[in-house]
Motif scaffolding. Structure first.
Motif, PDB file in Angstrom:
ATOM      1  N   LEU A   1      41.714  49.648  43.894  1.00  0.00           N
ATOM      2  CA  LEU A   1      41.962  48.259  44.262  1.00  0.00           C
ATOM      3  C   LEU A   1      40.997  47.360  43.519  1.00  0.00           C
ATOM      4  CD1 LEU A   1      42.406  48.362  48.145  1.00  0.00           C
ATOM      5  CD2 LEU A   1      44.145  47.798  46.455  1.00  0.00           C
ATOM      6  N   GLY A   2      41.421  46.136  43.293  1.00  0.00           N
ATOM      7  CA  GLY A   2      40.552  45.142  42.691  1.00  0.00           C
ATOM      8  C   GLY A   2      40.770  43.801  43.352  1.00  0.00           C
ATOM      9  N   LEU A   3      39.687  43.090  43.608  1.00  0.00           N
ATOM     10  CA  LEU A   3      39.734  41.718  44.109  1.00  0.00           C
ATOM     11  C   LEU A   3      39.161  40.843  43.010  1.00  0.00           C
ATOM     12  CD1 LEU A   3      38.168  42.313  47.649  1.00  0.00           C
ATOM     13  CD2 LEU A   3      40.581  42.328  47.040  1.00  0.00           C
ATOM     14  N   CYS A   4      39.890  39.812  42.620  1.00  0.00           N
ATOM     15  CA  CYS A   4      39.461  39.020  41.473  1.00  0.00           C
ATOM     16  C   CYS A   4      39.567  37.533  41.761  1.00  0.00           C
ATOM     17  CB  CYS A   4      40.333  39.388  40.267  1.00  0.00           C
ATOM     18  SG  CYS A   4      39.682  38.803  38.704  1.00  0.00           S
ATOM     19  N   ARG A   5      38.612  36.765  41.228  1.00  0.00           N
ATOM     20  CA  ARG A   5      38.683  35.306  41.318  1.00  0.00           C
ATOM     21  C   ARG A   5      38.017  34.694  40.103  1.00  0.00           C
ATOM     22  NH1 ARG A   5      34.337  32.379  45.162  1.00  0.00           N
ATOM     23  NH2 ARG A   5      32.502  33.345  44.295  1.00  0.00           N
ATOM     24  N   ARG A   6      38.423  33.508  39.821  1.00  0.00           N
ATOM     25  CA  ARG A   6      37.862  32.735  38.705  1.00  0.00           C
ATOM     26  C   ARG A   6      37.142  31.542  39.319  1.00  0.00           C
ATOM     27  NH1 ARG A   6      36.963  33.373  33.217  1.00  0.00           N
ATOM     28  NH2 ARG A   6      37.023  31.362  32.240  1.00  0.00           N
ATOM     29  N   GLN A   7      35.867  31.366  38.974  1.00  0.00           N
ATOM     30  CA  GLN A   7      35.073  30.236  39.462  1.00  0.00           C
ATOM     31  C   GLN A   7      34.400  29.609  38.260  1.00  0.00           C
ATOM     32  OE1 GLN A   7      31.977  31.273  42.226  1.00  0.00           O
ATOM     33  NE2 GLN A   7      31.610  29.152  42.796  1.00  0.00           N
ATOM     34  N   GLY A   8      34.821  28.399  37.897  1.00  0.00           N
ATOM     35  CA  GLY A   8      34.297  27.763  36.693  1.00  0.00           C
ATOM     36  C   GLY A   8      34.683  28.591  35.485  1.00  0.00           C
ATOM     37  N   ASN A   9      33.689  28.992  34.700  1.00  0.00           N
ATOM     38  CA  ASN A   9      33.978  29.828  33.527  1.00  0.00           C
ATOM     39  C   ASN A   9      33.657  31.301  33.768  1.00  0.00           C
ATOM     40  OD1 ASN A   9      31.202  29.839  33.488  1.00  0.00           O
ATOM     41  ND2 ASN A   9      31.022  29.325  31.328  1.00  0.00           N
ATOM     42  N   THR A  10      33.505  31.691  35.041  1.00  0.00           N
ATOM     43  CA  THR A  10      33.145  33.063  35.394  1.00  0.00           C
ATOM     44  C   THR A  10      34.289  33.759  36.115  1.00  0.00           C
ATOM     45  OG1 THR A  10      30.817  32.438  35.617  1.00  0.00           O
ATOM     46  CG2 THR A  10      31.487  34.510  36.641  1.00  0.00           C
TER      47      THR A  10
ATOM     48  N   GLY B   1      32.617  48.665  42.086  1.00  0.00           N
ATOM     49  CA  GLY B   1      32.022  48.041  40.906  1.00  0.00           C
ATOM     50  C   GLY B   1      32.179  46.539  40.966  1.00  0.00           C
ATOM     51  N   LEU B   2      31.130  45.836  40.609  1.00  0.00           N
ATOM     52  CA  LEU B   2      31.153  44.382  40.480  1.00  0.00           C
ATOM     53  C   LEU B   2      31.085  44.075  38.995  1.00  0.00           C
ATOM     54  CD1 LEU B   2      30.875  41.430  41.446  1.00  0.00           C
ATOM     55  CD2 LEU B   2      28.421  41.834  41.674  1.00  0.00           C
ATOM     56  N   GLU B   3      32.107  43.411  38.481  1.00  0.00           N
ATOM     57  CA  GLU B   3      32.182  43.061  37.069  1.00  0.00           C
ATOM     58  C   GLU B   3      32.304  41.546  36.960  1.00  0.00           C
ATOM     59  OE1 GLU B   3      31.793  45.513  35.011  1.00  0.00           O
ATOM     60  OE2 GLU B   3      32.250  47.183  36.361  1.00  0.00           O
ATOM     61  N   GLN B   4      31.481  40.934  36.110  1.00  0.00           N
ATOM     62  CA  GLN B   4      31.562  39.497  35.881  1.00  0.00           C
ATOM     63  C   GLN B   4      31.472  39.206  34.391  1.00  0.00           C
ATOM     64  OE1 GLN B   4      28.481  38.090  38.894  1.00  0.00           O
ATOM     65  NE2 GLN B   4      30.122  36.571  39.100  1.00  0.00           N
TER      66      GLN B   4
END
Length: 176
Positions: free
Chosen positions: A146-155, A103-106
């Motif tokens: 598993l989850g891979l997460c990052r913050r880019q700007g306000n996303t 799953g891709l969650e934004q």
């Protein structure tokens, strides 16, 4: 025999014949169901086209929207959603060729809130990974998600699923 209309003579051979007919009907229905379910795709989850939705959402969204330009052979998108407004959110769900979910969650929420919602309330943070020069935090739960997460700007972007780490990392690298 009774003189009342609508009555019939009951006998053991008649009961046995009715039972045989009933069993034959049930067996026939089971065989028919097996035959109709065997035809077509072995996985009943239908694929959904997501490319046009990506184009539309990129025009409407305030997110740094990511999506794979295409999926590997045998993979299929199974769900796509976009919610605008205050709780703006983008979702793309896919199944790998081995029927593992990714799953891709934004959204705009903080990393911890998204991890809690989509990985597990008590997910454990692991060593980060670098994908295409960007650092992604890795999260896992007791069930093996598993989850891979990052913050880019306000996303905040989260790639989560039942697939192994290499598959999730490859999928995250494909996002554009």
């Amino acid at each position: 025999m009774s003189e009342q209309p609508g009555r019939y003579h009951r006998s053991f051979p008649g009961l046995a014949a009715a039972l045989v007919v009933l069993i034959a009907l049930v067996v026939g229905m089971v065989v028919l169901q097996k035959l109709t379910n065997a035809v077509g795709s072995p996985n009943p989850t239908p694929a959904v086209p997501y490319a046009k939705t990506v184009t539309y959402v990129r025009q409407q969204s305030h997110l740094h929207l990511l999506a794979p330009p295409s999926l590997p052979q045998g993979w299929r998108a199974t769900s796509v959603r976009y919610a605008d407004g205050r709780d703006e959110h983008w979702h793309l769900g896919v199944l790998t060729a081995g029927d593992q979910y990714i799953g891709l969650e934004q959204g705009h929420g903080p990393v911890r809130a998204m991890v809690k919602k989509y990985v597990a309330p008590r997910a454990r943070q692991q060593q980060p990974v670098t994908i295409d020069g960007a650092s992604w935090t890795v999260w896992s739960d007791a069930q093996g998600d598993l989850g891979l997460c990052r913050r880019q700007g306000n996303t905040t972007t989260l790639v989560v699923g039942t697939a192994d780490r290499a598959t999730l990392t490859g999928y995250a690298a494909s996002l554009r």
